[in-house]
Scaffold this motif. Structure first.
Motif, short mmCIF file in Angstrom:
data_model
loop_
_atom_site.label_atom_id
_atom_site.label_comp_id
_atom_site.label_asym_id
_atom_site.label_seq_id
_atom_site.Cartn_x
_atom_site.Cartn_y
_atom_site.Cartn_z
N ALA A 1 0.95 -1.28 0.03
CA ALA A 1 -0.13 -0.03 0.17
C ALA A 1 0.86 1.27 0.11
N VAL A 2 1.89 1.30 0.82
CA VAL A 2 2.84 2.34 0.85
C VAL A 2 3.46 2.54 -0.61
N GLN A 3 3.89 1.46 -1.30
CA GLN A 3 4.36 1.55 -2.51
C GLN A 3 3.60 2.15 -3.48
N ALA A 4 2.41 1.57 -3.53
CA ALA A 4 1.47 2.08 -4.31
C ALA A 4 1.12 3.75 -4.15
N ILE B 1 -0.91 9.73 3.25
CA ILE B 1 -1.50 8.33 3.58
C ILE B 1 -0.20 7.37 3.49
N GLY B 2 0.36 7.26 2.59
CA GLY B 2 1.36 6.48 2.39
C GLY B 2 2.68 6.73 3.43
N ALA B 3 2.91 7.70 3.79
CA ALA B 3 3.93 8.18 4.70
C ALA B 3 3.35 7.71 6.25
N SER B 4 2.16 7.82 6.41
CA SER B 4 1.43 7.78 7.43
C SER B 4 1.22 5.92 7.83
#
Length: 145
Positions: free
Chosen positions: A63-66, A111-114
């Protein structure tokens, strides 16, 4: 007005570059005790980045990568829309479309960093005993400023 538009263009370019570098570099978490770092894609130890991540199969990392890839895409789209609007809009109109696209980009970064911070950057689930955030993580946060 021309100086303001040039500054906005520079900010768009800087955001694209920072997001691209922070996504591809493997320096999100850096060990304090050994010469090692972890990124979104690989684990680097003593300059050798051939090792994969032990948690690379987890949905949270995917999810972070996306979200980071989506943020790069929306940042580039926002830059293209800004340049297109710059030459096609009438004088005095607002750049709402490029601003809205950049907001979506920043939301993806947030969102990704969180997710990464909650799941991987904490000391509990981190692969190193003592560590700190690397420049990729910091560039990600600066990209949203």
């Amino acid at each position: 007005m021309l100086v303001l538009l040039a500054a906005i263009f520079v900010v768009h370019i800087a955001t694209c570059v920072m997001l691209f570098v922070s996504t591809i570099a493997n320096v999100w978490v850096v060990s304090d005790s050994i010469n090692a770092s972890v990124g979104l894609w690989r684990n680097c130890t003593s300059g050798d980045c051939s090792g994969g991540l032990s948690y690379g199969h987890e949905d949270a990392l995917k999810a972070v990568q996306a979200f980071m890839i989506l943020s790069i895409i929306f940042s580039v789209i926002s830059l293209i829309i800004f340049v297109f609007q710059l030459f096609t809009m009438e004088k005095g109109n607002r750049f709402f479309l490029s601003g809205a696209t950049m907001l979506v980009c920043w939301l993806c970064v947030l969102i990704g960093a969180s997710i990464y911070t909650h799941r991987y950057a904490n000391g509990d689930s981190n692969t190193f005993d003592r560590s700190h955030h690397g420049y990729s993580f910091i560039l990600t946060k600066k990209g949203t400023s």
